[in-house]
Design an enzyme around this catalytic site. Structure first.
Site, PDB file in Angstrom:
ATOM      1  N   GLY A  59      49.718  43.894  39.572  1.00 37.40           N
ATOM      2  CA  GLY A  59      49.272  42.721  40.315  1.00 37.40           C
ATOM      3  C   GLY A  59      48.487  43.090  41.566  1.00 37.40           C
ATOM      4  CG  ASN A  77      55.261  36.227  46.771  1.00 34.81           C
ATOM      5  OD1 ASN A  77      54.282  35.534  47.074  1.00 34.81           O
ATOM      6  ND2 ASN A  77      55.682  37.206  47.533  1.00 34.81           N
ATOM      7  CD  GLN A 137      56.908  35.931  41.793  1.00 36.39           C
ATOM      8  OE1 GLN A 137      57.807  35.388  41.149  1.00 36.39           O
ATOM      9  NE2 GLN A 137      57.019  37.177  42.202  1.00 36.39           N
ATOM     10  CB  SER A 162      52.236  42.267  37.592  1.00 38.26           C
ATOM     11  OG  SER A 162      52.910  43.495  37.633  1.00 38.26           O
ATOM     12  CB  ALA A 163      53.827  44.273  32.431  1.00 36.46           C
ATOM     13  CG  HIS A 164      56.857  44.913  37.737  1.00 32.49           C
ATOM     14  ND1 HIS A 164      57.757  44.527  38.699  1.00 32.49           N
ATOM     15  CD2 HIS A 164      55.654  44.969  38.343  1.00 32.49           C
ATOM     16  CE1 HIS A 164      57.111  44.378  39.865  1.00 32.49           C
ATOM     17  NE2 HIS A 164      55.838  44.636  39.668  1.00 32.49           N
ATOM     18  CB  THR A 191      43.216  58.178  30.636  1.00 30.54           C
ATOM     19  OG1 THR A 191      42.291  59.243  30.853  1.00 30.54           O
ATOM     20  CG2 THR A 191      43.779  58.268  29.229  1.00 30.54           C
ATOM     21  CB  CYS A 242      55.677  43.744  49.354  1.00 29.57           C
ATOM     22  SG  CYS A 242      55.544  43.352  47.630  1.00 29.57           S
TER      23      CYS A 242
END
Ligand SMILES: *Cc1c(COP(=O)(O)O)cnc(C)c1O
Length: 377
Positions: A71, A148, A176, A196-198, A234, A322
């Site tokens: 994110g 968030n 979120q 964001s995946a997590h 990559t 954060c």
């Protein structure tokens, strides 16, 4: 000790089914997606599969899906890349964005971009017309889909509609929102979206941006020709597969999970507000993410309360993860009118589908004890 996790807005546990989908790309299919040999082709297959799946889930085209490291990268890329790519000189942004947005905006401002901050009302909502007043055709707009800290869901669709009428460009941080809402990029009408995946039971360190065809964006990470030459490095194939399947599984039980979590959350709020004196909900009750409760305990030091909860097995948060360790009060709570001391007295509880009613009841008891103890000191 039985540990209760009430901090799902900061991160979530990897879904075992997601890990299973990722494993082949961590073990045998380890090729570089830029190689033309067999191993490379296997990696490309995985990357294509992930991109296809994400595109179908968010209503985008295959070529409009870009993989990133998360994110924070999406937010940085959006602001820097869109201003540069679309040749715009002005940024209009809500004042309650994530720090990944606000700190990027600040550095752009220091480098000469005109930045306008739009404030929310006392319930935590941005008004689409207030926002629009600051927008012109030279503008990149940024408005998060859901906050968030207090979970308020913002009128991104309305802001996008007005922005497009003026020829402006619009980005939305949907980090979120993605775990809880059936986000469709075209319905929202935005030019770019980041997630964001997590935050929805996927792996950490992988994110995704929707960038609408025709929108011009400069690379943020320059390098090889990965991601249509717009994001070098990559390809993280296992991560992309993980993100795609995490979103697929999230969507499969979205409504059921959202209702379940909202019931737990509502029960938690009702019990806390009725059993603990001088506790108040921050942000609106309506149009709020189903898993979010942000509560102010008048006169309490939030840090001390967080510590007391932690030693009793309850993991909550002071606000954004954060900002943990930060000595500044939450900018979001201050923007909705709390004083510094009220902001420091507030804790965020964000629930997940693995939490249970007995956990809620236990947490309320612990919370009541801790607040009374701290107040009687
Ligand atoms: C967590 C979060 C981010 C950062 O995402 P990462 O993948 O952890 O970098 C950005 N915006 C919002 C609203 C968030 O909640």
């Amino acid at each position: 000790m039985n540990r209760l996790y009430f901090d799902h807005a900061s991160t979530t546990k990897l879904d075992a089914r997601v890990l299973k989908q990722m494993m082949p790309y961590l073990e045998n299919n380890y090729g570089n997606a830029n190689s033309t040999h067999f191993f490379g082709r296997q990696a490309v297959k995985g990357l294509d599969e992930a991109r296809e799946l994400v595109a179908s889930l968010i209503g985008a085209k295959f070529g409009e899906v870009y993989f990133t490291s998360g994110g924070t990268e999406c937010d940085n890329w959006a602001l820097c890349g869109l201003l540069k790519g679309e040749n715009k000189g002005r940024l209009v942004i809500s004042s309650i964005e994530h720090s990944a947005m606000l700190n990027t905006a600040k550095s752009l401002e220091n480098n000469g971009t005109q930045v306008f901050y739009v404030k929310p009302d006392k319930n935590g909502f941005i008004n689409a017309f207030d926002f629009n007043e600051k927008v012109d055709k030279n503008t990149v707009c940024a408005l998060m889909l859901a906050n968030n800290e207090i979970g308020t869901i913002q009128p991104v669709r309305e802001v996008a509609l007005l922005a497009k009428q003026k020829g402006a460009i619009i980005y939305s941080d949907a980090v979120q929102a993605m775990p809880a809402l059936n986000v469709n990029a075209y319905d929202l009408g935005v030019d770019m979206l980041g997630f964001s995946a997590h935050k929805f039971n996927g792996p950490k360190g992988v994110g995704c941006a929707f960038i609408k065809n025709g929108v011009k964006i400069a690379p943020y990470i320059s390098g090889g020709h990965q991601e249509r030459s717009l994001r070098g490095g990559t390809s993280n194939v296992a991560g992309a597969i993980g993100l795609a399947y995490a979103l697929k599984y999230t969507r499969e039980s979205l409504e059921k999970d959202a209702n379940y979590v909202a019931d737990l959350r509502n029960d938690f709020i009702d019990k806390v507000l009725s059993q603990i004196p001088n506790a108040r909900l921050n942000g609106s009750k309506d149009n709020r993410l189903p898993n979010n409760a942000n509560i102010m305990f008048e006169g309490i030091n939030g840090d001390a309360l967080l510590y007391q909860l932690d030693i009793n097995g309850v993991s909550a948060s002071l606000g954004a993860a954060c900002s943990a360790g930060s000595i500044e009060p939450s900018h979001v709570l201050k923007e909705i009118g709390l004083t510094d001391s009220q902001a420091f007295s507030s804790l965020r509880f964000t629930f997940g589908k693995d939490n249970t009613q007995s956990e809620i009841d236990f947490a309320v008891t612990i919370l009541k004890d801790c607040v009374l103890k701290l107040r009687n000191k």
